[in-house]
Design a protein around this motif. Structure first.
Motif, PDB file in Angstrom:
ATOM      1  N   SER A  98       0.839  -1.204   0.000  1.00  0.00           N
ATOM      2  CA  SER A  98       0.000   0.000   0.000  1.00  0.00           C
ATOM      3  C   SER A  98       0.869   1.246   0.000  1.00  0.00           C
ATOM      4  N   ILE A  99       1.890   1.217   0.849  1.00  0.00           N
ATOM      5  CA  ILE A  99       2.770   2.384   0.933  1.00  0.00           C
ATOM      6  C   ILE A  99       3.620   2.514  -0.317  1.00  0.00           C
ATOM      7  N   SER A 100       4.219   1.383  -0.745  1.00  0.00           N
ATOM      8  CA  SER A 100       5.161   1.485  -1.857  1.00  0.00           C
ATOM      9  C   SER A 100       4.463   1.793  -3.183  1.00  0.00           C
ATOM     10  N   VAL A 101       3.265   1.237  -3.370  1.00  0.00           N
ATOM     11  CA  VAL A 101       2.563   1.507  -4.633  1.00  0.00           C
ATOM     12  C   VAL A 101       2.205   2.986  -4.737  1.00  0.00           C
ATOM     13  N   VAL A 102       1.663   3.519  -3.649  1.00  0.00           N
ATOM     14  CA  VAL A 102       1.288   4.931  -3.690  1.00  0.00           C
ATOM     15  C   VAL A 102       2.538   5.795  -3.826  1.00  0.00           C
ATOM     16  N   TYR A 118      -5.848  -8.133   4.735  1.00  0.00           N
ATOM     17  CA  TYR A 118      -6.039  -6.926   3.903  1.00  0.00           C
ATOM     18  C   TYR A 118      -6.486  -5.753   4.770  1.00  0.00           C
ATOM     19  N   VAL A 119      -7.462  -6.018   5.645  1.00  0.00           N
ATOM     20  CA  VAL A 119      -8.000  -4.934   6.489  1.00  0.00           C
ATOM     21  C   VAL A 119      -6.901  -4.382   7.408  1.00  0.00           C
ATOM     22  N   PHE A 120      -6.198  -5.272   8.102  1.00  0.00           N
ATOM     23  CA  PHE A 120      -5.162  -4.810   9.034  1.00  0.00           C
ATOM     24  C   PHE A 120      -4.000  -4.146   8.282  1.00  0.00           C
ATOM     25  N   GLY A 121      -3.604  -4.766   7.151  1.00  0.00           N
ATOM     26  CA  GLY A 121      -2.496  -4.210   6.367  1.00  0.00           C
ATOM     27  C   GLY A 121      -2.835  -2.835   5.818  1.00  0.00           C
ATOM     28  N   THR A 122      -4.073  -2.694   5.327  1.00  0.00           N
ATOM     29  CA  THR A 122      -4.501  -1.402   4.784  1.00  0.00           C
ATOM     30  C   THR A 122      -4.550  -0.356   5.892  1.00  0.00           C
ATOM     31  N   LEU A 123      -5.094  -0.758   7.043  1.00  0.00           N
ATOM     32  CA  LEU A 123      -5.140   0.173   8.176  1.00  0.00           C
ATOM     33  C   LEU A 123      -3.728   0.609   8.560  1.00  0.00           C
ATOM     34  N   ALA A 124      -2.811  -0.367   8.599  1.00  0.00           N
ATOM     35  CA  ALA A 124      -1.417  -0.046   8.935  1.00  0.00           C
ATOM     36  C   ALA A 124      -0.840   0.920   7.907  1.00  0.00           C
ATOM     37  N   GLY A 125      -1.105   0.657   6.621  1.00  0.00           N
ATOM     38  CA  GLY A 125      -0.607   1.537   5.561  1.00  0.00           C
ATOM     39  C   GLY A 125      -1.171   2.947   5.681  1.00  0.00           C
ATOM     40  N   VAL A 126      -2.479   3.005   5.911  1.00  0.00           N
ATOM     41  CA  VAL A 126      -3.144   4.318   5.991  1.00  0.00           C
ATOM     42  C   VAL A 126      -2.628   5.106   7.208  1.00  0.00           C
ATOM     43  N   ILE A 127      -2.435   4.386   8.316  1.00  0.00           N
ATOM     44  CA  ILE A 127      -1.995   5.071   9.541  1.00  0.00           C
ATOM     45  C   ILE A 127      -0.499   5.391   9.483  1.00  0.00           C
ATOM     46  N   LEU A 128       0.299   4.404   9.028  1.00  0.00           N
ATOM     47  CA  LEU A 128       1.755   4.584   9.072  1.00  0.00           C
ATOM     48  C   LEU A 128       2.309   5.320   7.849  1.00  0.00           C
ATOM     49  N   LYS A 131      -4.203   5.468   0.324  1.00  0.00           N
ATOM     50  CA  LYS A 131      -5.624   5.120   0.237  1.00  0.00           C
ATOM     51  C   LYS A 131      -5.752   3.611   0.058  1.00  0.00           C
ATOM     52  N   PRO A 132      -6.866   3.038   0.500  1.00  0.00           N
ATOM     53  CA  PRO A 132      -7.026   1.585   0.338  1.00  0.00           C
ATOM     54  C   PRO A 132      -6.949   1.175  -1.134  1.00  0.00           C
ATOM     55  N   LEU A 133      -6.205   0.110  -1.385  1.00  0.00           N
ATOM     56  CA  LEU A 133      -6.116  -0.432  -2.751  1.00  0.00           C
ATOM     57  C   LEU A 133      -7.078  -1.612  -2.809  1.00  0.00           C
ATOM     58  N   TYR A 134      -8.273  -1.365  -3.340  1.00  0.00           N
ATOM     59  CA  TYR A 134      -9.334  -2.382  -3.252  1.00  0.00           C
ATOM     60  C   TYR A 134      -8.997  -3.650  -4.027  1.00  0.00           C
ATOM     61  N   LEU A 135      -8.225  -3.478  -5.089  1.00  0.00           N
ATOM     62  CA  LEU A 135      -7.836  -4.649  -5.869  1.00  0.00           C
ATOM     63  C   LEU A 135      -7.027  -5.635  -5.016  1.00  0.00           C
ATOM     64  N   LYS A 185      -5.915   3.487 -11.764  1.00  0.00           N
ATOM     65  CA  LYS A 185      -7.001   4.449 -11.538  1.00  0.00           C
ATOM     66  C   LYS A 185      -7.697   4.141 -10.221  1.00  0.00           C
ATOM     67  N   SER A 186      -7.725   2.815  -9.910  1.00  0.00           N
ATOM     68  CA  SER A 186      -8.379   2.435  -8.658  1.00  0.00           C
ATOM     69  C   SER A 186      -7.617   2.986  -7.458  1.00  0.00           C
ATOM     70  N   HIS A 187      -6.364   3.377  -7.688  1.00  0.00           N
ATOM     71  CA  HIS A 187      -5.594   3.968  -6.592  1.00  0.00           C
ATOM     72  C   HIS A 187      -6.022   5.415  -6.342  1.00  0.00           C
ATOM     73  N   GLY A 188      -6.860   5.898  -7.203  1.00  0.00           N
ATOM     74  CA  GLY A 188      -7.346   7.260  -7.021  1.00  0.00           C
ATOM     75  C   GLY A 188      -6.396   8.305  -7.564  1.00  0.00           C
ATOM     76  N   LEU A 189      -5.450   7.867  -8.416  1.00  0.00           N
ATOM     77  CA  LEU A 189      -4.490   8.832  -8.940  1.00  0.00           C
ATOM     78  C   LEU A 189      -5.033   9.515 -10.186  1.00  0.00           C
ATOM     79  N   GLU A 190      -4.953  10.821 -10.185  1.00  0.00           N
ATOM     80  CA  GLU A 190      -5.348  11.573 -11.368  1.00  0.00           C
ATOM     81  C   GLU A 190      -4.207  11.511 -12.371  1.00  0.00           C
TER      82      GLU A 190
END
Lengths: 236, 406
Positions: free
Chosen positions: B37-41, B346-356, B366-370, B152-157
């Protein structure tokens, strides 16, 4: 005749030698018989009971069930025979501990993939028959020993088998409960014409048999058939 | 009663064991999802910024040096214009825009200036700073990562989609860099004579702090004719997708343009490539570790469960359950473990990414739903792989010996 064994041999390797658990045993069982198998410990009673439908594979010999040879068929076919035609009752009840009474009774029907509604209907009817309709949602640990064995009996007949194989079904019960269970087995035998083959240590239990086999050192040393008199003959 | 219901009941009745079984796989998936999550963004942010800087790959004639590109000497080597077509007709992905140009140092009066022939549409597209001065035209299509559906799902313009290229730079028109305009005192709509040809200055470009500030830009065809170098260019500047560069875009270009020098502009690209590759390696290492640790953990849990339920297996086999039914019981259980473990991971990892993310990488994650799908698939694969051997052994158990277990 529903079951026949010819020269049934089961050998084990032990300490470099061969032990004959069953030594050329032959027997014939008619439909509706209540067979009791007695004998001292290590005489081969349980081995005989478990080997007939392939839970223990024979070394040699022939087993014919319902007119078909079953000693030489594949594991899959033997499993199918057990699933459709055989009910087992064991000394330790063998209930699945996390399933309720009715769920335990439904297992044989689930293995036959019978629809859920039909499973429930049949299991509930059988539990009523064994007097446990008020214990359907209880777990095995919430039942007495006698009730647990009645659940096991219900499970062994719910799929309408042709034969019940019972291995010391009263071994864990006190004498009064034993008689209750034996009377119940007799009732099933008479009411449903289900053949029963029961291994027992108990002389009292052995008296329930219409065909009594006594084993010693892997051989049938005594076989007696109790003559059943029809009511007409008795009246005469 | 069905086998699947039996599995669900068993799972529910033994919740504490279920939690223990899930722990390793959930933690493992969490770690991967958090890193990804962190590295992709982060990669996307850098890639987007890099793309916004403009061209990042340079195709030069084999004999030319980077100095030639900047000094634009009169005898600097050239390469055929056809090479642009060769790239266009290739199937190479990640080439967002190409700006072929012919550059020569010429005299304007007694002043030395660099005259650069450009293709207006492609040139303006690759120069974000020029666009801020109002040089806009038709929309260009970008092949780079942010346009791809998964990104695009990452929300990147996609910034490039917002860029517009100038439609035309007419013959006899030119654009003047800010420094050269000052030096030659050029004004918009004023005239400048280059090699006896009059050009109209249509725009004074904003200051960019690059060599472009000292250049005069005219239509490529016009410049080629003026310099007498038909169908030749000095260089092709390419806007390469950053991710595509990481995936070997330079090598692919070298393959189709063997007699050229293909190089990246600026250290930033190589740094980004190294960062991307490092993150990929870290993720791969984590993946391998988690596959083994998670697989062994689940395998161990299932094996313990098989041993605990030996008697039950024996009972079922006695009643006519086939080996396939035993497989179904345990593989279904590990499938459920995999799905639940993957989803929780996924839930815990995404939360960790969003918080950290904001603390560790200074980015908003942002959460990567894929990744929910990937997490579950990975977790299920680990779980099923880990359970195969215990399940095989359970199905092979001798029913009779298991019935005697107490």
């Amino acid at each position: 005749m529903i079951l026949q064994g010819e020269n049934v041999l089961k050998q084990y390797h032990h300490n470099g030698g061969l032990i004959n658990a069953l030594n050329n045993v032959s027997f014939k069982v008619n439909k509706g018989d209540f067979v009791t198998v007695t004998g001292p410990s290590g005489s081969g009673k349980s081995t005989l009971l478990l080997s007939i439908f392939g839970l223990i594979r024979l070394t040699s010999g022939t087993i014919i069930f319902d007119g078909k040879r079953i000693d030489n068929i594949s594991d899959r076919k033997l499993t199918d025979v057990r699933k459709k035609s055989v009910g087992y009752i064991l000394q330790s009840f063998a209930l699945v501990p996390y399933l309720t009474t009715i769920q335990n009774v439904m297992i044989p029907l689930a293995l036959e993939k019978i629809p859920k509604k039909e499973q429930y209907k049949r299991a509930a009817a059988i539990l009523d028959y064994v007097g446990l309709s008020d214990r359907m949602e209880h777990l095995p640990r919430e039942l007495s020993a006698g009730q647990q064995q009645r659940v096991a009996i219900a499970r062994s007949i719910v799929h309408r088998p042709q034969i019940i194989m019972a291995d010391e079904p009263t071994g864990n019960l006190d004498p009064s409960l034993s008689l209750e269970i034996l009377d119940f087995l007799k009732k099933i035998n008479r009411d449903n014409k289900i053949t029963i083959m029961m291994v027992t240590h108990s002389p009292v239990a052995a008296e329930y048999g219409t065909l009594k086999l006594h084993l010693n050192e892997g051989k049938i040393v005594e076989s007696s058939k109790v003559k059943l008199y029809s009511p007409e003959l008795l009246n005469n | 009663m069905t086998i699947s219901k039996l599995v669900l009941i068993e799972l529910w009745k033994r919740k504490s064991q279920l939690i223990t079984g899930l722990l390793a796989i959930t933690l493992g998936i969490s770690v991967i999802v958090a890193i990804q999550s962190i590295s992709v963004v982060s990669e996307q942010n850098v890639a987007r910024n890099l793309d916004n800087l403009g061209a990042n790959i340079l195709v030069l004639p084999q004999a030319a040096s980077i100095d030639d590109y900047y000094t634009s000497d009169i005898d600097a080597p050239t390469l055929p214009m056809d090479y642009v077509e060769r790239i266009l007709t290739s199937t190479i992905a990640g080439v967002d825009n190409m700006s072929p140009k012919l550059t020569r140092r010429v005299k304007v009066g007694d002043q030395s200036v660099v005259l650069t022939g450009i293709q207006p549409k492609s040139e303006i597209a690759s120069k974000p700073l020029w666009q801020s001065s109002g040089l806009t035209g038709a929309e260009i299509k970008a092949a780079c990562a942010p346009t791809q559906s998964d990104n695009k799902s990452h929300g990147l313009e996609d910034e490039k989609l917002k860029r517009k290229a100038i439609d035309t730079l007419n013959y006899n028109d030119c654009l003047a860099g800010s420094q050269v305009a000052k030096r030659l005192k050029l004004n918009v709509n004023g005239q400048i004579k280059i090699m006896n040809k009059e050009f109209r200055v249509v725009k004074i470009l904003p200051e960019t702090g690059t060599v472009d500030d000292d250049r005069i830009f005219a239509n490529l065809k016009d410049v080629q004719t003026l310099l007498g170098i038909e169908n030749q260019v000095s260089a092709i500047e390419i806007m390469g997708c950053c991710n595509a560069i990481s995936d070997g875009l330079l090598g692919k270009l070298r393959n189709i343009l063997p007699d050229t020098r293909v190089t990246t502009i600026g250290q930033i690209v190589s740094t980004q490539i190294e960062t991307n590759q490092l993150m990929k390696k870290v993720t791969l290492v984590m993946l391998i570790i988690i596959f083994f640790v998670g697989g062994i953990s689940i395998g161990n849990y299932i094996w313990a469960n098989v041993n605990e339920r030996k008697r039950e297996i024996g009972i079922l086999r006695m009643m006519g359950a086939e080996r396939g039914t035993i497989y179904e019981m345990f593989l279904l259980k590990s499938l459920i473990l995999g799905i639940v473990g993957g989803a929780l991971g996924y839930v815990f990892g995404t939360l960790a990414g969003v918080i950290l993310g904001p603390y560790l990488a200074g980015i908003v994650v942002k959460p990567l739903y894929l990744y929910l799908l990937w997490s579950i698939l990975l977790s299920v694969a680990i779980s099923l792989t880990g359970s195969l051997i215990p399940t095989y052994l359970a199905a092979k158990f001798d029913p009779h010996s298991n019935l005697q277990e107490d």
